[in-house]
Design an enzyme around this catalytic site. Structure first.
Site, PDB file in Angstrom:
ATOM      1  N   LYS A  83       0.919  10.038  -4.491  1.00  0.00           N
ATOM      2  CA  LYS A  83       1.253   9.218  -3.329  1.00  0.00           C
ATOM      3  C   LYS A  83       0.509   9.776  -2.123  1.00  0.00           C
ATOM      4  CE  LYS A  83       5.663   7.114  -2.074  1.00  0.00           C
ATOM      5  NZ  LYS A  83       7.073   7.446  -1.806  1.00  0.00           N
TER       6      LYS A  83
HETATM    7  C1  E4P Z   1       9.020   4.593  -1.080  1.00  0.00           C
HETATM    8  O1  E4P Z   1       8.256   5.066  -1.887  1.00  0.00           O
HETATM    9  C2  E4P Z   1       9.771   5.381  -0.086  1.00  0.00           C
HETATM   10  O2  E4P Z   1      10.116   6.598  -0.679  1.00  0.00           O
HETATM   11  C3  E4P Z   1      11.051   4.747   0.364  1.00  0.00           C
HETATM   12  O3  E4P Z   1      11.237   3.463  -0.172  1.00  0.00           O
HETATM   13  C4  E4P Z   1      11.380   4.913   1.793  1.00  0.00           C
HETATM   14  O4  E4P Z   1      12.598   4.281   2.062  1.00  0.00           O
HETATM   15  P1  E4P Z   1      13.462   4.560   3.373  1.00  0.00           P
HETATM   16  O5  E4P Z   1      12.900   3.757   4.477  1.00  0.00           O
HETATM   17  O6  E4P Z   1      14.848   4.085   2.998  1.00  0.00           O
HETATM   18  O7  E4P Z   1      13.398   6.036   3.632  1.00  0.00           O
END
Ligand code: E4P
Length: 217
Positions: A83
């Site tokens: 990522k």
């Molecule tokens: C995606 O890969 C992220 O980890 C995640 O969906 C972030 O979500 P949040 O806005 O609830 O922290």
């Protein structure tokens, strides 16, 4: 639509994997902090629970650092997906990992222009954060619609739209209506997809009536 769970809690992942409905996992540095566990150990363990893509995020912000950290993480298991943030260095790193046949999830996407760049960089997944856009009074789902419209114009794009920052079941339903490829959500949201009061009420009545017949199967 594929379902990924957005967590670094291995017990939650095991429970969902046992349903046969889980296709992958996403993590981020905040979720690793919440787990209280060693990053690489927990990623390895998650990869042993699911054969689907498991996103592990680099924390370097420069290209060379991202490549180094990403290669290290990719060595943990064959289903690790690197990522990277949606920055110029992140897009360069994305290009590099794709050339090595390593899956890449480009994260922190908040605009259609960013999603277009990620597709050009060969991202396996683009992660638009719908909940965080809703939080600031804009429409996260409109962004999903825009990205789907753009990607459909270019059949050579192979990037899958991974709807992230999902807060409730309707985010998933709306994203599915738009044809988004993947949704990643907390375990609580994925589990709540099955709930309907009329299902509970109907089942209760069927069981009562069945008991009244005095029969058994
Ligand atoms: C995606 O890969 C992220 O980890 C995640 O969906 C972030 O979500 P949040 O806005 O609830 O922290």
């Amino acid at each position: 639509m594929k379902f990924f769970v957005d967590t670094a809690d291995v017990n939650e992942i095991r429970e969902l994997a046992a349903t046969g409905l889980l296709d992958g996992v996403t993590t981020n540095p905040s979720l690793i902090k919440k787990s209280g566990r060693d990053f690489k150990e927990v990623i390895k363990e998650i990869c042993s629970v699911t054969s689907g893509p498991v996103s592990a995020e680099v924390v370097a912000t420069d290209y060379a650092g991202m490549v180094k950290q990403g290669e290290d993480l990719a060595g943990l298991a064959k289903n690790v997906t690197i990522k990277v943030p949606l920055t110029i260095d992140g897009l360069k790193a994305c290009n590099y990992f794709r050339a090595q046949n390593i899956l890449v999830n480009v994260t922190l996407c908040f605009s259609a222009a960013q999603a277009l760049l990620a597709a050009k960089a060969g991202a396996s997944f683009i992660s638009p954060f719908v909940g965080r856009l809703d939080d600031i009074g804009t429409s996260g789902m409109q962004l999903i619609a825009d990205i789907m419209t753009i990607y459909r114009q270019y059949p050579t794009f192979t990037t899958e739209v991974l709807v992230a920052s999902v807060r409730h079941p309707m985010h998933i339903v709306e994203a599915a209506k738009l044809g988004a490829h993947v949704a990643t959500a907390p375990a609580s949201v994925l589990k709540s997809l099955v709930n309907h009061p009329l299902t509970d009420k109907g089942l209760d009545q069927f069981l009562k009536d069945w008991a009244a017949t005095g029969q058994s199967i």
